[in-house]
Design an enzyme around this catalytic site. Structure first.
Site, mmCIF file in Angstrom:
data_model
loop_
_atom_site.group_PDB
_atom_site.id
_atom_site.type_symbol
_atom_site.label_atom_id
_atom_site.label_comp_id
_atom_site.label_asym_id
_atom_site.label_seq_id
_atom_site.Cartn_x
_atom_site.Cartn_y
_atom_site.Cartn_z
ATOM 1 N N GLU A 1 0.816 -1.218 0.000
ATOM 2 C CA GLU A 1 0.000 0.000 0.000
ATOM 3 C C GLU A 1 0.856 1.277 0.000
ATOM 4 O OE1 GLU A 1 -2.627 0.491 3.394
ATOM 5 O OE2 GLU A 1 -3.627 2.198 2.491
ATOM 6 N N LYS B 1 -2.631 -2.052 -3.021
ATOM 7 C CA LYS B 1 -3.667 -1.198 -2.437
ATOM 8 C C LYS B 1 -3.272 0.260 -2.677
ATOM 9 C CE LYS B 1 -6.097 -0.179 1.876
ATOM 10 N NZ LYS B 1 -6.768 -0.796 3.024
HETATM 11 P P1 13P Z 1 -9.360 4.231 4.322
HETATM 12 O O1 13P Z 1 -10.242 3.497 3.365
HETATM 13 O O2 13P Z 1 -10.106 4.845 5.481
HETATM 14 O O3 13P Z 1 -8.425 5.174 3.632
HETATM 15 O O4 13P Z 1 -8.449 3.152 5.048
HETATM 16 C C1 13P Z 1 -7.903 2.126 4.310
HETATM 17 C C2 13P Z 1 -6.627 1.713 4.899
HETATM 18 O O5 13P Z 1 -6.442 0.570 5.233
HETATM 19 C C3 13P Z 1 -5.570 2.712 5.025
HETATM 20 O O6 13P Z 1 -4.365 2.078 5.332
#
Ligand code: 13P
Length: 343
Positions: A177, A222
């Site tokens: 991510e 992600k």
């Molecule tokens: P949000 O969808 O609230 O941005 O959170 C997702 C997430 O896992 C951030 O690391």
């Protein structure tokens, strides 16, 4: 014999399903509970997560995986059942946030680097024993006039790649991510600036993943959507967000990656759903495209709950509605009509 990474990733990317990010750190969940005037105790956090995981329709039909926090993966429901077992009973794959947070980066003003690599091999082995089959590590990339720099992008991408390699060694699918944030301190950047930074971040991440021998077939990306900063006076249409996000991802993400699961990042619940649906409606995508939302799946449920036992059913209905809307978006068939129906 552990399951194949590809099979775990495929289970997480089932058609019409997505991931619930319920891995708020103690600091973040406190902020969420503050909005309903609730003190964040261990029992309150347990009760809230139990409420979500016992939302049978949502968990069985729309949610393929749940990202947990260290405390949660060890917690038991009020009746003594481990929360992980509640998840498994619904067919959702348990996952775990393993990073230790984004910390200010030395000699890099305004930039952060995510920590948590020391001892990660041992922690992953323990989490595997507790039932986790995927993990998450989040890098934070903030846009300002002077950031990001290559220094910070490269350090974060390198850490993501080292994390992903350790996960795969442990039989755990890494969610990678790199979040280019839309609601940072400045947050006045245009959608085109977000495009350029997201492209740069993703190119850097995939270069590091390659060098680190990470199997793209056994990971999930992600990313943020390509979207203007929250304070930018010019906000793009939903169609433009969808089109630029898909263009950027196609330019950067190899088709060997089985799935992409977006974060919501501060978008409204409905925007996060609509954008995802528009992208899937385009068709012809080389990977599965779904959600891994935290706020956009939970905000309505937290509000409906308000920390009161008598509101549990209403909170579960709110959560189930959002999960169903995002399931439709994952299929590219969400509509405003569906949104109003049974809302
Ligand atoms: P949000 O969808 O609230 O941005 O959170 C997702 C997430 O896992 C951030 O690391």
């Amino acid at each position: 014999m552990s399951e194949r990474l590809e099979d775990i990733a495929a289970a997480m990317m089932r058609d019409g399903q997505g991931i619930l990010a319920a891995d708020e750190s103690s600091g973040t969940i406190k902020k969420r509970f503050d909005t309903i005037g609730l003190t964040s105790t261990e029992d309150a956090r347990r009760d809230y997560r139990e409420l979500l995981f016992r939302s049978t329709e949502a968990m069985t039909d729309y949610i393929s995986g749940v990202i947990l926090y260290d405390e949660t993966i060890r917690q038991k429901a009020a009746d003594g059942t481990p929360l992980v077992d509640l998840l498994k009973a619904t067919g959702s794959v348990p996952g775990i946030k393993v990073d230790m947070g984004a910390k200010p980066m030395a000699l890099a003003p305004g930039e952060k680097v995510t920590e948590g690599l020391d001892g990660l091999r041992e922690r992953l082995n323990e989490y595997y024993g507790l039932g986790a089959r995927f993990a998450k590590w989040r890098a934070v990339i903030d846009i300002s006039a002077t950031t990001p720099t290559y220094n910070a992008l490269k350090a974060n991408a390198h850490a993501l790649a080292r994390y992903a390699a350790l996960c795969q060694e442990a039989g755990i699918v890494p969610i990678v991510e790199p979040e280019v944030i839309m609601d940072g301190p400045d947050a006045d950047h245009t959608i085109d600036r977000c495009y350029d930074v997201t492209e740069w971040a993703l190119k850097t991440v995939f270069e590091e993943l390659y060098v680190a021998n990470v199997s793209l077939e056994g990971m999930i990306l992600k990313p943020n959507m390509v979207i203007a900063g929250q304070k930018c006076p010019t906000q793009a249409s939903a169609e433009e967000v969808a089109e630029k996000t898909v263009k950027c991802l196609k330019a950067c993400v190899p088709s060997a990656v089985p799935g992409i699961a977006f974060l919501s990042g501060g978008q409204s619940d409905e925007d996060a759903t609509k954008h995802l649906s528009l992208m899937n409606a385009m068709g012809g995508l080389p990977w599965k495209l779904t959600f891994s939302y935290g706020r956009a799946l939970q905000a309505a449920a937290i509000k409906a709950w308000g920390g009161k036992p008598e509101n549990v059913a209403a909170a579960q209905r709110a959560f189930t509605h959002r999960a169903r809307m995002n399931s439709l978006a994952a299929l590219g068939t969400w509509s405003a009509d569906e949104e109003r129906k049974a809302a």
